[in-house]
Write a protein that holds these residues in place. Structure first.
Motif, PDB file in Angstrom:
ATOM      1  N   THR A  23       0.824  -1.425  -0.161  1.00  0.00           N
ATOM      2  CA  THR A  23      -0.046  -0.113  -0.046  1.00  0.00           C
ATOM      3  C   THR A  23       0.946   1.327   0.047  1.00  0.00           C
ATOM      4  N   GLY A  26       2.478   1.740  -3.217  1.00  0.00           N
ATOM      5  CA  GLY A  26       1.355   2.445  -4.428  1.00  0.00           C
ATOM      6  C   GLY A  26       1.252   3.899  -4.136  1.00  0.00           C
ATOM      7  N   THR A 103      -5.282  -1.766  -1.071  1.00  0.00           N
ATOM      8  CA  THR A 103      -4.409  -2.537  -1.800  1.00  0.00           C
ATOM      9  C   THR A 103      -3.490  -1.695  -2.513  1.00  0.00           C
ATOM     10  N   TRP A 105      -3.430  -0.865  -5.569  1.00  0.00           N
ATOM     11  CA  TRP A 105      -3.841   0.177  -6.443  1.00  0.00           C
ATOM     12  C   TRP A 105      -4.719   1.032  -5.910  1.00  0.00           C
ATOM     13  N   ARG A 106      -5.287   0.867  -4.908  1.00  0.00           N
ATOM     14  CA  ARG A 106      -6.049   2.098  -4.009  1.00  0.00           C
ATOM     15  C   ARG A 106      -5.241   3.058  -3.556  1.00  0.00           C
ATOM     16  N   LEU A 108      -2.135   3.677  -4.745  1.00  0.00           N
ATOM     17  CA  LEU A 108      -1.568   4.450  -5.921  1.00  0.00           C
ATOM     18  C   LEU A 108      -2.645   5.490  -6.395  1.00  0.00           C
ATOM     19  N   GLY A 109      -3.954   5.176  -6.531  1.00  0.00           N
ATOM     20  CA  GLY A 109      -5.051   6.035  -6.740  1.00  0.00           C
ATOM     21  C   GLY A 109      -4.919   7.219  -5.711  1.00  0.00           C
TER      22      GLY A 109
END
Length: 209
Positions: A23, A26, A103, A105-106, A108-109
Protein backbone atom coordinates in the motif's frame (compact mmCIF):
# COMPACT_ATOMS: atom_id res chain seq x y z
CA UNK A 1 6.29 21.89 -2.91
CA UNK A 2 5.93 22.21 0.86
CA UNK A 3 3.23 19.77 1.70
CA UNK A 4 -0.03 19.37 3.46
CA UNK A 5 0.74 17.04 6.41
CA UNK A 6 -2.25 14.85 5.46
CA UNK A 7 -0.38 12.88 2.72
CA UNK A 8 2.52 12.33 5.12
CA UNK A 9 0.14 11.12 7.83
CA UNK A 10 -1.56 8.86 5.26
CA UNK A 11 1.78 7.36 4.22
CA UNK A 12 2.69 6.71 7.87
CA UNK A 13 -0.69 5.09 8.57
CA UNK A 14 -0.14 2.83 5.57
CA UNK A 15 3.26 1.86 6.94
CA UNK A 16 1.57 0.88 10.22
CA UNK A 17 -1.17 -1.13 8.46
CA UNK A 18 -1.34 -4.86 7.74
CA UNK A 19 -0.41 -4.33 4.06
CA UNK A 20 2.31 -1.81 4.79
CA UNK A 21 4.70 -2.56 1.95
CA UNK A 22 2.35 -2.83 -1.01
CA UNK A 23 0.00 0.00 0.00
CA UNK A 24 2.71 2.49 0.94
CA UNK A 25 4.72 1.81 -2.22
CA UNK A 26 1.57 2.31 -4.31
CA UNK A 27 0.82 5.56 -2.49
CA UNK A 28 4.39 6.82 -2.98
CA UNK A 29 4.37 6.02 -6.72
CA UNK A 30 0.95 7.64 -7.14
CA UNK A 31 2.18 10.75 -5.33
CA UNK A 32 5.32 11.04 -7.48
CA UNK A 33 3.32 10.53 -10.68
CA UNK A 34 0.65 13.03 -9.59
CA UNK A 35 3.18 15.77 -8.80
CA UNK A 36 4.95 15.11 -12.10
CA UNK A 37 1.76 15.24 -14.19
CA UNK A 38 0.49 18.42 -12.51
CA UNK A 39 3.74 20.35 -12.92
CA UNK A 40 4.31 19.20 -16.51
CA UNK A 41 0.75 20.13 -17.53
CA UNK A 42 0.99 23.64 -16.08
CA UNK A 43 4.51 24.16 -17.43
CA UNK A 44 3.20 23.33 -20.93
CA UNK A 45 0.17 25.60 -20.46
CA UNK A 46 2.44 28.39 -19.28
CA UNK A 47 4.68 27.93 -22.35
CA UNK A 48 1.61 28.11 -24.63
CA UNK A 49 0.49 31.28 -22.87
CA UNK A 50 3.93 32.82 -23.37
CA UNK A 51 4.00 31.89 -27.05
CA UNK A 52 0.50 33.13 -27.82
CA UNK A 53 0.66 36.49 -26.01
CA UNK A 54 4.33 37.54 -25.87
CA UNK A 55 3.57 41.22 -25.24
CA UNK A 56 1.35 40.51 -22.26
CA UNK A 57 3.13 37.48 -20.92
CA UNK A 58 4.62 38.81 -17.73
CA UNK A 59 1.55 40.78 -16.56
CA UNK A 60 -0.66 37.78 -17.33
CA UNK A 61 1.55 35.46 -15.30
CA UNK A 62 1.70 38.11 -12.57
CA UNK A 63 -2.10 38.35 -12.33
CA UNK A 64 -2.42 34.56 -12.11
CA UNK A 65 0.23 34.38 -9.40
CA UNK A 66 -1.42 37.19 -7.43
CA UNK A 67 -4.74 35.34 -7.57
CA UNK A 68 -3.07 32.07 -6.49
CA UNK A 69 -1.27 33.86 -3.66
CA UNK A 70 -4.52 35.42 -2.43
CA UNK A 71 -6.32 32.06 -2.56
CA UNK A 72 -3.52 30.38 -0.60
CA UNK A 73 -3.68 33.12 2.04
CA UNK A 74 -7.45 32.63 2.33
CA UNK A 75 -6.96 28.86 2.64
CA UNK A 76 -4.51 29.47 5.49
CA UNK A 77 -7.27 30.97 7.62
CA UNK A 78 -9.58 27.94 7.75
CA UNK A 79 -7.22 25.36 9.32
CA UNK A 80 -5.95 27.97 11.79
CA UNK A 81 -9.48 28.78 12.97
CA UNK A 82 -10.39 25.08 13.04
CA UNK A 83 -7.34 23.83 14.95
CA UNK A 84 -8.33 21.51 17.83
CA UNK A 85 -8.37 22.64 21.42
CA UNK A 86 -5.98 21.14 23.95
CA UNK A 87 -6.89 17.54 24.78
CA UNK A 88 -9.22 17.14 21.78
CA UNK A 89 -8.34 14.46 19.22
CA UNK A 90 -8.16 16.05 15.75
CA UNK A 91 -10.43 14.63 13.06
CA UNK A 92 -8.77 13.10 10.00
CA UNK A 93 -10.39 12.48 6.59
CA UNK A 94 -12.85 9.57 6.65
CA UNK A 95 -11.03 7.66 3.89
CA UNK A 96 -8.07 7.19 6.24
CA UNK A 97 -10.24 4.84 8.29
CA UNK A 98 -10.08 2.33 5.43
CA UNK A 99 -6.30 2.41 5.05
CA UNK A 100 -5.85 -0.96 6.78
CA UNK A 101 -7.80 -2.69 4.00
CA UNK A 102 -6.27 -0.77 1.09
CA UNK A 103 -4.52 -2.51 -1.80
CA UNK A 104 -1.56 -1.36 -3.90
CA UNK A 105 -3.86 0.09 -6.56
CA UNK A 106 -6.06 2.00 -4.13
CA UNK A 107 -2.93 3.40 -2.51
CA UNK A 108 -1.69 4.42 -5.96
CA UNK A 109 -4.98 6.16 -6.74
CA UNK A 110 -5.11 8.03 -3.44
CA UNK A 111 -1.50 9.17 -3.85
CA UNK A 112 -2.19 10.49 -7.35
CA UNK A 113 -5.38 12.30 -6.34
CA UNK A 114 -3.81 13.94 -3.30
CA UNK A 115 -0.83 15.14 -5.36
CA UNK A 116 -2.54 16.22 -8.59
CA UNK A 117 -6.15 17.05 -7.68
CA UNK A 118 -6.12 18.25 -4.05
CA UNK A 119 -6.77 22.04 -4.32
CA UNK A 120 -3.91 23.09 -2.05
CA UNK A 121 -1.30 20.99 -3.83
CA UNK A 122 -2.79 21.86 -7.22
CA UNK A 123 -2.33 25.59 -6.63
CA UNK A 124 1.31 25.00 -5.69
CA UNK A 125 1.79 22.96 -8.86
CA UNK A 126 0.21 25.76 -10.92
CA UNK A 127 2.62 28.27 -9.38
CA UNK A 128 5.60 25.99 -10.05
CA UNK A 129 4.50 25.36 -13.64
CA UNK A 130 4.06 29.08 -14.29
CA UNK A 131 7.51 29.84 -12.89
CA UNK A 132 9.19 27.11 -14.95
CA UNK A 133 7.34 28.02 -18.13
CA UNK A 134 8.14 31.72 -17.77
CA UNK A 135 11.85 31.17 -17.06
CA UNK A 136 12.94 31.02 -20.73
CA UNK A 137 14.65 27.66 -20.28
CA UNK A 138 15.46 25.08 -22.93
CA UNK A 139 13.58 21.77 -23.01
CA UNK A 140 16.44 19.93 -21.30
CA UNK A 141 16.73 22.57 -18.60
CA UNK A 142 12.97 22.53 -18.01
CA UNK A 143 13.04 18.75 -17.67
CA UNK A 144 15.89 18.98 -15.13
CA UNK A 145 14.04 21.62 -13.10
CA UNK A 146 10.83 19.56 -13.14
CA UNK A 147 12.67 16.40 -12.03
CA UNK A 148 14.34 18.36 -9.21
CA UNK A 149 10.99 19.82 -8.15
CA UNK A 150 9.30 16.40 -8.17
CA UNK A 151 12.10 14.90 -6.05
CA UNK A 152 11.87 17.70 -3.48
CA UNK A 153 8.06 17.62 -3.46
CA UNK A 154 8.04 13.83 -2.98
CA UNK A 155 10.76 13.43 -0.37
CA UNK A 156 8.51 13.83 2.69
CA UNK A 157 6.33 10.95 1.45
CA UNK A 158 9.15 8.86 -0.04
CA UNK A 159 11.62 9.05 2.88
CA UNK A 160 9.41 7.30 5.46
CA UNK A 161 8.33 4.67 2.89
CA UNK A 162 11.88 3.90 1.77
CA UNK A 163 13.10 3.99 5.38
CA UNK A 164 10.44 1.46 6.35
CA UNK A 165 11.36 -0.85 3.46
CA UNK A 166 14.99 -0.77 4.58
CA UNK A 167 14.49 -1.06 8.35
CA UNK A 168 10.86 -1.82 9.19
CA UNK A 169 11.21 -2.71 12.87
CA UNK A 170 13.45 0.23 13.70
CA UNK A 171 11.09 2.65 11.99
CA UNK A 172 7.84 1.48 13.59
CA UNK A 173 8.06 3.37 16.90
CA UNK A 174 9.44 6.49 15.21
CA UNK A 175 6.62 6.47 12.65
CA UNK A 176 4.00 6.10 15.37
CA UNK A 177 5.40 9.09 17.28
CA UNK A 178 5.65 11.15 14.09
CA UNK A 179 2.07 10.27 13.12
CA UNK A 180 0.77 11.42 16.53
CA UNK A 181 2.71 14.70 16.36
CA UNK A 182 1.63 15.49 12.79
CA UNK A 183 -2.00 14.64 13.57
CA UNK A 184 -2.13 16.99 16.56
CA UNK A 185 -0.29 19.80 14.76
CA UNK A 186 -1.78 19.33 11.29
CA UNK A 187 -3.88 22.52 11.31
CA UNK A 188 -1.07 24.74 12.57
CA UNK A 189 1.48 23.32 10.11
CA UNK A 190 -0.94 23.67 7.20
CA UNK A 191 -1.80 27.28 8.09
CA UNK A 192 1.85 28.33 8.36
CA UNK A 193 2.77 26.58 5.09
CA UNK A 194 -0.10 28.15 3.18
CA UNK A 195 0.66 31.57 4.65
CA UNK A 196 4.34 31.43 3.68
CA UNK A 197 3.70 30.02 0.21
CA UNK A 198 0.86 32.49 -0.41
CA UNK A 199 3.14 35.43 0.43
CA UNK A 200 5.93 34.06 -1.79
CA UNK A 201 3.62 33.43 -4.76
CA UNK A 202 1.97 36.84 -4.42
CA UNK A 203 5.39 38.51 -4.21
CA UNK A 204 6.48 36.73 -7.41
CA UNK A 205 3.30 37.95 -9.07
CA UNK A 206 4.00 41.57 -8.12
CA UNK A 207 7.52 41.26 -9.58
CA UNK A 208 6.07 40.36 -12.98
CA UNK A 209 4.73 43.89 -13.52
Amino acid sequence: MPQNPIPIIAAILMLLSTRARSTSVGFMLGWVFGVDVAVVVFTLLSAILLASTPSATQPTVGVIELILGALLLLLAVRPWRGRPKAGVEPALPKWMGAIDSMTFWRGLGHGFLLAAVNPKNLMMAISAGLSIGAASLGVGQQALVIVTFVIIASCTVAIPVIGYLVAAERMRSLLDSLRAWLTHNNATIMSVLLLVIGVVVASKGIQQF
